[in-house]
Scaffold this active site. Structure first.
Site, PDB file in Angstrom:
ATOM      1  N   THR A 213     -10.622  -3.803  21.595  1.00  0.00           N
ATOM      2  CA  THR A 213      -9.508  -3.181  22.656  1.00  0.00           C
ATOM      3  C   THR A 213      -8.234  -3.861  22.544  1.00  0.00           C
ATOM      4  OG1 THR A 213      -8.988  -3.080  25.015  1.00  0.00           O
ATOM      5  CG2 THR A 213     -10.295  -5.008  24.027  1.00  0.00           C
ATOM      6  N   ASP A 214      -7.172  -3.063  22.727  1.00  0.00           N
ATOM      7  CA  ASP A 214      -5.808  -3.659  22.628  1.00  0.00           C
ATOM      8  C   ASP A 214      -5.690  -4.932  23.883  1.00  0.00           C
ATOM      9  OD1 ASP A 214      -5.763  -2.098  24.835  1.00  0.00           O
ATOM     10  OD2 ASP A 214      -3.956  -1.004  24.379  1.00  0.00           O
ATOM     11  N   GLU A 215      -6.532  -4.737  24.563  1.00  0.00           N
ATOM     12  CA  GLU A 215      -6.233  -5.849  25.699  1.00  0.00           C
ATOM     13  C   GLU A 215      -6.370  -7.336  25.264  1.00  0.00           C
ATOM     14  OE1 GLU A 215      -8.141  -5.102  29.487  1.00  0.00           O
ATOM     15  OE2 GLU A 215      -7.905  -2.920  29.118  1.00  0.00           O
TER      16      GLU A 215
ATOM     17  N   TYR B 181     -12.775  -9.731  30.965  1.00  0.00           N
ATOM     18  CA  TYR B 181     -12.958  -8.596  30.180  1.00  0.00           C
ATOM     19  C   TYR B 181     -12.478  -8.988  28.774  1.00  0.00           C
ATOM     20  CZ  TYR B 181     -12.910  -4.304  27.504  1.00  0.00           C
ATOM     21  OH  TYR B 181     -12.680  -3.321  26.694  1.00  0.00           O
TER      22      TYR B 181
ATOM     23  N   LYS C 285     -14.113  -9.935  25.116  1.00  0.00           N
ATOM     24  CA  LYS C 285     -13.848  -8.975  23.928  1.00  0.00           C
ATOM     25  C   LYS C 285     -12.991  -9.914  22.895  1.00  0.00           C
ATOM     26  CE  LYS C 285     -14.714  -5.260  23.219  1.00  0.00           C
ATOM     27  NZ  LYS C 285     -15.901  -4.609  22.644  1.00  0.00           N
TER      28      LYS C 285
HETATM   29  P1  NAD Z   1     -18.956   2.318  28.557  1.00  0.00           P
HETATM   30  O1  NAD Z   1     -18.911   1.386  29.708  1.00  0.00           O
HETATM   31  O2  NAD Z   1     -18.448   4.039  29.157  1.00  0.00           O
HETATM   32  O3  NAD Z   1     -20.001   2.380  27.896  1.00  0.00           O
HETATM   33  C1  NAD Z   1     -20.883   1.164  27.442  1.00  0.00           C
HETATM   34  C2  NAD Z   1     -22.221   1.406  26.975  1.00  0.00           C
HETATM   35  O4  NAD Z   1     -22.876   0.031  26.652  1.00  0.00           O
HETATM   36  C3  NAD Z   1     -23.270   2.073  28.062  1.00  0.00           C
HETATM   37  O5  NAD Z   1     -23.851   3.156  27.690  1.00  0.00           O
HETATM   38  C4  NAD Z   1     -24.073   0.921  28.392  1.00  0.00           C
HETATM   39  O6  NAD Z   1     -25.156   1.205  29.011  1.00  0.00           O
HETATM   40  C5  NAD Z   1     -24.184   0.189  27.051  1.00  0.00           C
HETATM   41  N1  NAD Z   1     -24.428  -1.084  27.420  1.00  0.00           N
HETATM   42  C6  NAD Z   1     -23.860  -2.223  28.288  1.00  0.00           C
HETATM   43  N2  NAD Z   1     -24.664  -3.315  28.292  1.00  0.00           N
HETATM   44  C7  NAD Z   1     -25.551  -3.080  27.205  1.00  0.00           C
HETATM   45  C8  NAD Z   1     -26.552  -3.956  26.614  1.00  0.00           C
HETATM   46  N3  NAD Z   1     -26.620  -5.305  26.899  1.00  0.00           N
HETATM   47  N4  NAD Z   1     -27.273  -3.527  25.470  1.00  0.00           N
HETATM   48  C9  NAD Z   1     -27.201  -2.277  25.136  1.00  0.00           C
HETATM   49  N5  NAD Z   1     -26.205  -1.437  25.615  1.00  0.00           N
HETATM   50  C10 NAD Z   1     -25.509  -2.035  26.671  1.00  0.00           C
HETATM   51  O7  NAD Z   1     -17.645   1.892  27.725  1.00  0.00           O
HETATM   52  P2  NAD Z   1     -16.654   2.666  26.794  1.00  0.00           P
HETATM   53  O8  NAD Z   1     -15.559   2.864  27.711  1.00  0.00           O
HETATM   54  O9  NAD Z   1     -17.550   3.768  26.274  1.00  0.00           O
HETATM   55  O10 NAD Z   1     -16.303   1.385  25.839  1.00  0.00           O
HETATM   56  C11 NAD Z   1     -17.293   1.305  24.551  1.00  0.00           C
HETATM   57  C12 NAD Z   1     -16.410   0.229  23.529  1.00  0.00           C
HETATM   58  O11 NAD Z   1     -15.132   0.483  23.421  1.00  0.00           O
HETATM   59  C13 NAD Z   1     -16.485  -1.177  24.414  1.00  0.00           C
HETATM   60  O12 NAD Z   1     -16.773  -2.162  23.434  1.00  0.00           O
HETATM   61  C14 NAD Z   1     -14.955  -1.221  25.020  1.00  0.00           C
HETATM   62  O13 NAD Z   1     -14.681  -2.658  24.963  1.00  0.00           O
HETATM   63  C15 NAD Z   1     -14.306  -0.764  23.691  1.00  0.00           C
HETATM   64  N6  NAD Z   1     -13.089   0.143  24.191  1.00  0.00           N
HETATM   65  C16 NAD Z   1     -13.127   0.967  25.205  1.00  0.00           C
HETATM   66  C17 NAD Z   1     -11.750   1.569  25.444  1.00  0.00           C
HETATM   67  C18 NAD Z   1     -11.505   2.509  26.547  1.00  0.00           C
HETATM   68  O14 NAD Z   1     -10.558   3.127  27.041  1.00  0.00           O
HETATM   69  N7  NAD Z   1     -12.733   2.769  27.418  1.00  0.00           N
HETATM   70  C19 NAD Z   1     -10.531   1.116  24.732  1.00  0.00           C
HETATM   71  C20 NAD Z   1     -10.868   0.375  23.590  1.00  0.00           C
HETATM   72  C21 NAD Z   1     -11.828  -0.288  23.405  1.00  0.00           C
HETATM   73  O1  TDX Z   2      -8.439   2.474  41.215  1.00  0.00           O
HETATM   74  C1  TDX Z   2      -7.437   2.162  40.082  1.00  0.00           C
HETATM   75  N1  TDX Z   2      -5.986   1.992  40.450  1.00  0.00           N
HETATM   76  C2  TDX Z   2      -5.220   1.614  39.331  1.00  0.00           C
HETATM   77  O2  TDX Z   2      -3.889   1.634  39.829  1.00  0.00           O
HETATM   78  C3  TDX Z   2      -7.921   1.961  38.672  1.00  0.00           C
HETATM   79  C4  TDX Z   2      -9.497   2.013  38.502  1.00  0.00           C
HETATM   80  C5  TDX Z   2      -6.974   1.601  37.914  1.00  0.00           C
HETATM   81  N2  TDX Z   2      -5.617   1.378  38.207  1.00  0.00           N
HETATM   82  C6  TDX Z   2      -4.720   0.917  37.109  1.00  0.00           C
HETATM   83  C7  TDX Z   2      -4.937  -0.199  36.480  1.00  0.00           C
HETATM   84  C8  TDX Z   2      -4.740  -0.016  35.068  1.00  0.00           C
HETATM   85  O3  TDX Z   2      -3.211  -0.502  34.869  1.00  0.00           O
HETATM   86  O4  TDX Z   2      -4.718   2.109  36.156  1.00  0.00           O
HETATM   87  C9  TDX Z   2      -4.583   1.443  34.960  1.00  0.00           C
HETATM   88  C10 TDX Z   2      -5.748   1.870  34.025  1.00  0.00           C
HETATM   89  O5  TDX Z   2      -6.997   1.258  34.547  1.00  0.00           O
HETATM   90  P1  TDX Z   2      -8.421   1.140  33.833  1.00  0.00           P
HETATM   91  O6  TDX Z   2      -8.729   2.707  34.060  1.00  0.00           O
HETATM   92  O7  TDX Z   2      -9.310   0.557  34.694  1.00  0.00           O
HETATM   93  O8  TDX Z   2      -8.212   0.811  32.449  1.00  0.00           O
HETATM   94  P2  TDX Z   2      -7.680  -0.588  32.004  1.00  0.00           P
HETATM   95  O9  TDX Z   2      -7.701  -1.604  32.978  1.00  0.00           O
HETATM   96  O10 TDX Z   2      -6.376  -0.526  31.241  1.00  0.00           O
HETATM   97  O11 TDX Z   2      -8.719  -0.734  30.644  1.00  0.00           O
HETATM   98  C11 TDX Z   2      -9.325   0.267  30.086  1.00  0.00           C
HETATM   99  O12 TDX Z   2      -8.532   0.481  28.719  1.00  0.00           O
HETATM  100  C12 TDX Z   2      -8.686  -0.516  27.619  1.00  0.00           C
HETATM  101  C13 TDX Z   2     -10.722   0.284  29.671  1.00  0.00           C
HETATM  102  O13 TDX Z   2     -11.319   0.066  31.016  1.00  0.00           O
HETATM  103  C14 TDX Z   2     -11.087  -0.798  28.764  1.00  0.00           C
HETATM  104  O14 TDX Z   2     -12.686  -0.777  28.490  1.00  0.00           O
HETATM  105  C15 TDX Z   2     -10.270  -0.507  27.356  1.00  0.00           C
HETATM  106  O15 TDX Z   2     -10.732  -1.817  26.667  1.00  0.00           O
END
Ligand code: NAD
Ligand code: TDX
Length: 350
Positions: free
Chosen positions: A130-132, A155, A159
C-alpha cells in the site's frame, strides 16, 4: 510460472485478481488460499468456482504446515500475496492481529517459498502493498518508489514491516520478488467498513454518514480492476527486485468525494436532490489520521505501459449500481453470514 498461489483471493482486490487471472490464463492453475475472515467470502467468486483452472484452499497464511502442504501438493512456482488485515480503524483497536497476519504470515510464506524454490529460476513472489507505508503528504508532491518509509498507523507499520522483510529476503537470499504499493481502491465487493461501500449502504438506509474530522483528508482513488491489471503486468513483466507504485492520478478530498457520492445516490434512488447530503455527520477524527496520499505511477507507465482505464465519475456510477443491485450481499457480509456460507457449501474439506 504456471501454478500460481494467490493469497487473500476471497477478499476485495483478491477476488477481482483471481477472476482476471483464471479467465486470462486458462493454462495456469490458480490456487486461491484464504482464511475467510470477516473480510473474505467465496460468493465473490461464485461465477468462476467451477472452472477447471481454479482451486480454493481454506488456510491461514501463518500456518506453517498448511502452507508447506499447498506448495508441495500444487508445485507452486508463483505467489501473488494479498492476504492481510486491511482496515486502518481495526488496526487502531487491535494491532496484534495486524502483526500476526501481515508480518508473521508474510514471513511464513517467504520461508516456505524460499525452501521450495532453492535452485529454481522459474519462480517469482509478488508482494502486494500500500501507499500508506510512505506516511502522510502535507505540502504537495507525490509518493515515488524511493520516498522514505514513514508509516503512521498500526496497519501501515505492519505493511511496511512486511515490505522490509520481502526486500530483506531479496537482499540476503537472492529471493526472486517484485512488489507494488497502491493507492485507495474502489469498486464492487469491498467490505462495507471502508468509506465508499459504508456510505453507500448508509445512504440507502438513511443512516448518518460519519465524516472523520473536517473531511479534508485527501485520497487517490483507483478502480479495482485497473489494480488487478497492473498486478498481472508487474507479475509477468516487472523487473526482479523492483517496486512499482500504482495510483489513479485521481485525488479527492473526502468531503468532496462524499458530496459527489450523495448527488449520484439521490439520482439513482430517485430521491430529492440534497437528501443524502443531509446525512453527513462530522465525527471525532481517526487517531493519527494521515492527511494526504498521492501516487506518482510514472515508473509503471513508462516502463510497462500501464494506465488507469476508467474515469472516476464513470467508475463511481458503476460502483453505486453494483451495490444497489447487490443489497443482499451487503446485508450478508454485515451479518457475518458468509462465514457460514462456506461451511454450508463445502463443510470443512478443502
Ligand atoms: P480485504 O480485507 O478485502 O481482503 C483480505 C483477504 O485476506 C480476505 O479475503 C481475508 O479472508 C484474507 N485473510 C486475512 N487474514 C488471513 C490469513 N491469516 N490467512 C489467509 N487469508 C487471510 O483486503 P483488500 O482491500 O482486498 O486488500 C488486499 C491487499 O491489498 C492487502 O494486502 C492490502 O494491504 C493491499 N492494498 C489494499 C488497498 C485498498 O484500497 N483496499 C490499497 C493498496 C493495497
Ligand atoms: O467512516 C469513515 N469516515 C471517514 O471519514 C471511514 C471508514 C473513512 N473515512 C475517511 C478516512 C480516510 O481519510 O475516508 C478515507 C478513506 O478511508 P478508508 O476507506 O478506511 O481507507 P484508508 O484508511 O484510506 O485505507 C485504504 O486505502 C489504502 C485501505 O483500507 C487500505 O487497505 C489501503 O492500504
Amino acid at each position: 510460472m504456471k501454478n500460481i498461489l494467490i493469497t487473500g483471493g476471497a477478499g476485495f482486490i483478491g477476488s477481482h485478481l483471481v477472476r482476471h487471472m483464471v479467465h486470462k490464463y486458462p493454462d495456469y492453475q490458480i490456487i486461491n488460499l484464504d482464511l475467510l475472515t470477516y473480510a473474505g467470502n467465496l460468493e465473490n467468486l461464485k461465477d468462476i468456482e467451477n472452472l477447471p483452472n481454479y482451486t480454493f484452499v481454506k488456510a491461514d497464511i501463518c500456518d506453517e504446515a498448511a502452507i508447506e502442504s499447498v506448495f508441495t501438493r500444487f508445485d507452486i512456482n508463483g505467489v501473488i500475496h494479498l492476504a492481510a488485515e486491511s482496515h486502518v480503524d481495526r488496526s487502531i483497536t487491535d494491532p496484534m492481529s495486524f502483526v500476526r497476519t501481515n508480518v508473521i504470515g508474510t514471513v511464513n510464506l517467504l520461508n516456505t517459498a524460499k525452501k521450495h524454490w532453492a535452485g529454481r529460476d522459474d519462480v517469482r513472489f509478488y508482494h502486494v502493498s500500500t501507499d500508506e507505508v510512505y506516511g502522510s503528504l502535507h505540502d504537495g508532491g507525490f509518493f515515488v518508489e524511493t520516498t522514505p518509509y514513514d508509516p503512521q498507523s498500526p496497519y501501515s507499520a505492519s505493511k511496511a514491516s512486511s515490505d522490509h522483510f520481502v526486500r530483506a529476503y531479496g537482499n540476503t537470499y537472492k529471493f526472486p520478488f517484485v512488489m507494488s504499493n497502491c493507492s485507495n481502491n474502489y469498486g464492487p465487493y469491498q467490505f462495507p467498513e471502508k468509506l465508499l461501500p459504508l456510505f453507500i449502504a448508509n445512504i440507502v438506509k438513511e443512516k448518518p454518514l460519519p465524516v472523520y474530522g473536517q473531511g479534508i483528508n485527501v485520497r487517490d482513488w483507483l478502480w479495482v480492476e485497473d489494480h488487478a491489471k497492473a498486478i498481472d503486468l508487474i507479475f509477468h513483466q516487472g523487473k526482479e527486485g523492483e517496486t512499482y507504485n500504482i495510483g489513479g492520478n485521481n485525488e479527492w478530498r473526502n468531503i468532496d468525494l462524499i458530496h459527489l457520492l450523495c448527488k449520484v445516490m439521490d439520482k439513482k434512488l430517485g430521491r430529492e436532490t440534497g437528501s443524502a447530503a443531509k446525512l453527513i455527520t462530522y465525527v471525532t477524527d481517526r487517531a493519527g489520521h494521515d492527511m494526504r496520499y498521492a501516487i506518482d505511477a510514472s515508473k509503471l507507465t513508462n516502463e510497462l505501459g500501464w494506465e488507469p482505464s476508467l474515469q472516476f465519475e464513470e467508475g463511481l456510477e458503476k460502483t453505486v449500481d453494483w451495490y444497489l443491485a447487490n443489497a443482499e450481499w451487503i446485508a450478508r457480509v454485515q451479518s457475518g453470514a458468509y462465514q457460514n456460507y462456506y461451511l454450508q457449501q463445502y463443510g470443512e474439506r478443502y
